[in-house]
Design an enzyme around this catalytic site. Structure first.
Site: not given
Length: 277
Positions: A131, A162
């Site tokens: 994201h 991440n």
């Protein structure tokens, strides 16, 4: 009358002295609290809608493919040639951190945006669908949460990043939002000629990611930026802190193009101490 006063003081004098001492301590604590809060917020001021729109403007070079997509809670500058965004921008307000919307788990193609990949384009790549605007920052609204899983808001990210330093940075952003009332956050990739791709060249795997953060409601206003390599991200926050000018140099983007000349100095400073104090 005098004897009545003497009897009262003999009986209740200790209690009165204790009450006076307690009120004094409470007053001192209150004054210290006000001083501390004044120092931590540095005079919070509200931000108008016009000021927010001006500060979240990102200027993209004409030579760079760029489609501006305005979702309900964030904007995406999508690059159809790379299959990922040039930048995603949003405002995070402290009262939005305590929402109850459940995390939407399905990544989806935005069919209305040219070049937006499908989830299948990431399949078997070993890369996370990372994201840009974190889902955890959009718990205040179910529609915003679902939109965060559109693949215009996603880019290939190594799991080590991440789930490592990048996740810690996102948590820091939330902590700073609680303190500073509101932040403006910009996130995107840093690409190079040697970057690999997915899906037959349709989706670029960036060599690094940036995050630019502004606290617009404090005085003096402050800005900080970070660049993380797309891989292992160990070490302290300090080693990834850079100036906004450095991010602009490496991406070609222009953040805060409407800042006055007197305010533009904040883009070349790296004052992390003002953030982690």
């Amino acid at each position: 009358m005098i004897k009545c006063v003497e009897r009262f003081w003999l009986r209740w004098g200790d209690a009165v002295r204790f009450l006076g001492w307690g009120l004094t301590v409470a007053l001192v604590c209150f004054l210290l609290y006000r001083v501390a809060m004044s120092g931590s917020t540095q005079h919070l001021v509200p931000m108008s809608e016009g000021a927010r729109d001006s500060l979240t403007t990102v200027a993209v070079p004409r030579s760079v493919p760029d489609t501006l997509v305005r979702y309900g809670a964030f904007d995406v500058h999508f690059n159809s040639g790379l299959g990922i965004a040039n930048c995603a921008a949003y405002e995070l307000v402290n009262n939005e951190l305590y929402g109850t919307a459940e995390r939407a788990g399905e990544f989806m193609q935005d069919a209305g945006v040219k070049g937006c990949p499908s989830s299948q384009d990431y399949a078997g790549s070993g890369m996370d669908r990372g994201h840009l605007v974190p889902a955890a920052d959009l718990k205040w609204n179910e529609a915003a949460m679902r939109q965060s899983f559109l693949l215009t808001n996603v880019a290939p990210m190594h799991k080590a990043l991440n789930e490592g330093g990048w996740a810690k940075l996102e948590e820091k952003v939330r902590e700073w939002t609680v303190r500073d009332s509101a932040l403006l956050v910009f996130t995107g990739p840093i690409v190079s000629e040697n970057d690999t791709t997915l899906a037959g060249g349709r989706v670029t795997v960036p060599s690094a990611y940036y995050k630019v953060i502004m606290a617009p409601c404090v005085r003096p206003m402050r800005v900080i930026a970070f660049i993380y390599p797309n891989g292992h991200s160990g070490g302290r926050l300090q080693q990834y802190a850079v100036s906004v000018d450095e991010v602009e140099h490496r991406t070609g983007l222009d953040f805060f193009p409407y800042l006055s000349v007197e305010q533009q100095w904040i883009e070349n400073a790296v004052n992390l101490d003002a953030w982690v104090k």
